[in-house]
Design a protein around this motif. Structure first.
Motif, short mmCIF file in Angstrom:
data_model
loop_
_atom_site.label_atom_id
_atom_site.label_comp_id
_atom_site.label_asym_id
_atom_site.label_seq_id
_atom_site.Cartn_x
_atom_site.Cartn_y
_atom_site.Cartn_z
N ALA A 1 -36.00 -5.43 19.05
CA ALA A 1 -34.78 -5.15 18.63
C ALA A 1 -33.77 -5.77 18.10
N TRP A 2 -33.77 -6.41 17.61
CA TRP A 2 -32.62 -7.52 16.75
C TRP A 2 -32.71 -7.14 15.15
N LYS A 3 -34.82 -7.71 15.33
CA LYS A 3 -35.28 -7.37 13.99
C LYS A 3 -35.24 -5.58 13.62
N TYR A 4 -35.18 -4.78 14.20
CA TYR A 4 -35.22 -3.55 13.98
C TYR A 4 -33.56 -3.53 13.54
N MET A 5 -33.01 -3.46 14.32
CA MET A 5 -31.22 -3.95 13.84
C MET A 5 -30.72 -4.16 12.31
N PHE A 6 -31.83 -4.87 12.33
CA PHE A 6 -31.40 -6.02 10.52
C PHE A 6 -32.05 -6.17 9.95
N ASN A 7 -32.67 -4.94 9.63
CA ASN A 7 -33.83 -4.50 8.57
C ASN A 7 -33.34 -3.83 8.03
N ASN A 8 -33.10 -4.47 6.55
CA ASN A 8 -33.29 -4.18 5.47
C ASN A 8 -32.99 -2.87 4.65
N SER A 9 -34.35 -2.33 5.23
CA SER A 9 -34.39 -0.75 4.64
C SER A 9 -33.82 0.47 5.95
N TYR A 10 -33.66 0.41 6.70
CA TYR A 10 -34.19 1.18 8.07
C TYR A 10 -32.99 0.71 9.25
N GLY A 11 -32.57 -0.63 9.03
CA GLY A 11 -31.96 -1.14 10.07
C GLY A 11 -29.98 -0.65 9.97
N ILE A 12 -30.44 -0.56 11.55
CA ILE A 12 -28.29 0.32 12.54
C ILE A 12 -27.45 -0.23 11.31
N VAL A 13 -27.77 -1.75 11.34
CA VAL A 13 -26.93 -2.72 10.92
C VAL A 13 -26.36 -2.30 9.50
N ASN A 14 -27.76 -2.33 8.68
CA ASN A 14 -26.86 -2.06 7.17
C ASN A 14 -26.93 -0.96 7.11
N PHE A 15 -27.09 0.34 7.68
CA PHE A 15 -27.51 1.52 7.88
C PHE A 15 -24.98 1.63 8.16
N LEU A 16 -24.72 1.14 8.98
CA LEU A 16 -23.17 1.48 9.28
C LEU A 16 -22.49 0.47 8.63
N GLY A 17 -22.83 -0.82 8.11
CA GLY A 17 -21.96 -1.30 6.77
C GLY A 17 -21.86 -1.25 5.61
N GLY A 18 -23.24 -0.93 5.05
CA GLY A 18 -23.36 -0.11 3.57
C GLY A 18 -23.23 1.15 4.02
N ASP A 19 -24.09 2.57 4.55
CA ASP A 19 -23.48 4.28 4.25
C ASP A 19 -21.90 4.68 4.61
N VAL A 20 -21.61 3.63 5.90
CA VAL A 20 -20.56 3.98 7.12
C VAL A 20 -19.49 3.25 6.42
N PHE A 21 -19.29 2.30 6.71
CA PHE A 21 -17.85 1.18 6.27
C PHE A 21 -18.51 1.36 5.31
N HIS A 22 -18.73 1.26 4.11
CA HIS A 22 -19.08 0.67 2.88
C HIS A 22 -18.91 -1.23 2.47
N LEU A 23 -19.25 -2.20 3.61
CA LEU A 23 -19.23 -3.26 3.33
C LEU A 23 -19.64 -3.99 2.18
N PHE A 24 -20.38 -3.52 2.12
CA PHE A 24 -21.30 -3.99 0.63
C PHE A 24 -22.18 -3.18 0.20
N LYS A 25 -22.64 -2.74 -1.00
CA LYS A 25 -23.27 -2.49 -2.07
C LYS A 25 -25.13 -1.88 -1.54
N GLN A 26 -25.55 -3.76 -1.41
CA GLN A 26 -27.46 -3.78 -1.21
C GLN A 26 -26.96 -4.25 0.28
N ALA A 27 -28.25 -3.59 0.64
CA ALA A 27 -28.24 -4.13 1.70
C ALA A 27 -28.37 -5.48 2.15
N PRO A 28 -27.77 -6.88 3.30
CA PRO A 28 -28.35 -7.95 2.93
C PRO A 28 -29.73 -8.43 3.41
N LEU A 29 -30.54 -8.93 2.90
CA LEU A 29 -31.68 -10.16 3.33
C LEU A 29 -31.80 -10.24 4.15
N TRP A 30 -30.95 -10.06 5.90
CA TRP A 30 -30.45 -10.80 7.28
C TRP A 30 -31.47 -12.00 7.19
#
Length: 294
Positions: A127-156
């Motif tokens: 579940a954690w690996k899914y959340m932090f997946n750089n392509s479709y993870g919810i963390v990168n979606f919220l951080g990049g697409d919603v809150f614009h905290l980073f331009k490129q999705a980090p490879l956590w």
């Protein structure tokens, strides 16, 4: 007098008969593997059982203790254990103090708190690996697409620093319910009149915690820290399944045994870990005895 002696001998024989299955399993599953492991640590043991082993004395221990990668792994493991144990203990204590009061749906909330502890590790890890997946993870979606905290999705889990931070956070979140349950049980035994007396004397919240709560929970606190330190110091599964960028001692030992096929050095590593943890346990036990709870 003769009857008493005879009865005592009979009770002893009965006790030994009843204890024999447990003692036999203890010797078979604990003592024999432990002494066998110590023996292997003095040999160069090939993977192929048909090949002869070679006695090399302390060479495995010398090689390991002089290996810079082992020392790095040991330091990383100590840091991982300290952060995870400290974080999970503090979080468990804070949540236990918050839940040690009546409120609506308290039992339901307590049940939800321990879900991360009773759920199988494999489910939580994926579940954690899914959340932090750089392509479709919810963390990168919220951080990049919603809150614009980073331009490129980090490879956590591909970066050593972020991987280490995440495995520590995972360990804190995964194991704080153990501390929560332990602290909540002891907090419920503290007499509320002690807090009332401290409040009458004008004690602040911190002073009440320091004077009343901390001495009462100290034996449990030391036990939680000791047991959790032992479990996390030997951690392998969680970190190994989450990432391959964090080489704590459990993973270092696994690679030494099965990637480099050096069973002798792997056995010597486990002996060194046993000595370290034995010293920690003895020190913790003396601390408990010092507080009058041994």
């Amino acid at each position: 007098m003769k009857t008493t002696i005879k009865k005592g001998k009979t009770d002893f024989k009965l006790a030994m008969v009843l204890l024999f299955p447990s003692l036999f399993l203890l010797l078979l599953l604990v003592a024999y593997p432990m002494f066998s492991n110590i023996q292997i640590s003095f040999f160069h043991l090939p993977i192929n059982p048909r090949l002869d082993s070679t006695f090399i004395g302390l060479e495995n221990y010398i090689n390991i203790l002089s290996d810079i990668e082992f020392l790095k792994s040991l330091g990383l493991t100590v840091l991982y254990t300290a952060l995870a144990v400290g974080g999970s203990t503090v979080l468990g204590l804070l949540v236990a103090i918050f839940f040690n009061r009546p409120f609506m749906f308290r039992k339901t909330a307590r049940s939800l708190i321990i879900l991360s502890y009773v759920t199988p590790s494999i489910s939580l890890i994926f579940a954690w690996k899914y959340m932090f997946n750089n392509s479709y993870g919810i963390v990168n979606f919220l951080g990049g697409d919603v809150f614009h905290l980073f331009k490129q999705a980090p490879l956590w889990f591909d970066n050593p620093v972020s991987s280490f931070i995440l495995v520590v956070i995972f360990a804190i979140w995964r194991y704080f319910p153990y501390a929560f349950i332990s602290f909540l049980a002891i907090l419920q035994t503290i007499d509320s009149s002690l807090y009332e007396a401290a409040e009458i004397d004008g004690a602040s919240a911190w002073q009440k915690f320091k004077i009343v709560t901390l001495p009462a929970i100290m034996p449990v606190l030391i036990t939680v820290i000791t047991l959790r330190s032992i479990w996390l110091f030997y951690m392998f599964t969680d970190v190994y399944l989450l990432t391959n960028k964090v080489d704590i001692l459990g993973i270092y030992l696994y690679k030494t045994a099965f990637a480099f096929n050096d069973l002798g050095q792997a056995a010597s590593i486990s002996v060194i870990l046993f000595i370290i943890l034995f010293i920690v346990i003895i020190a913790a036990r003396k601390r408990v005895n010092f507080n009058g709870n041994g």
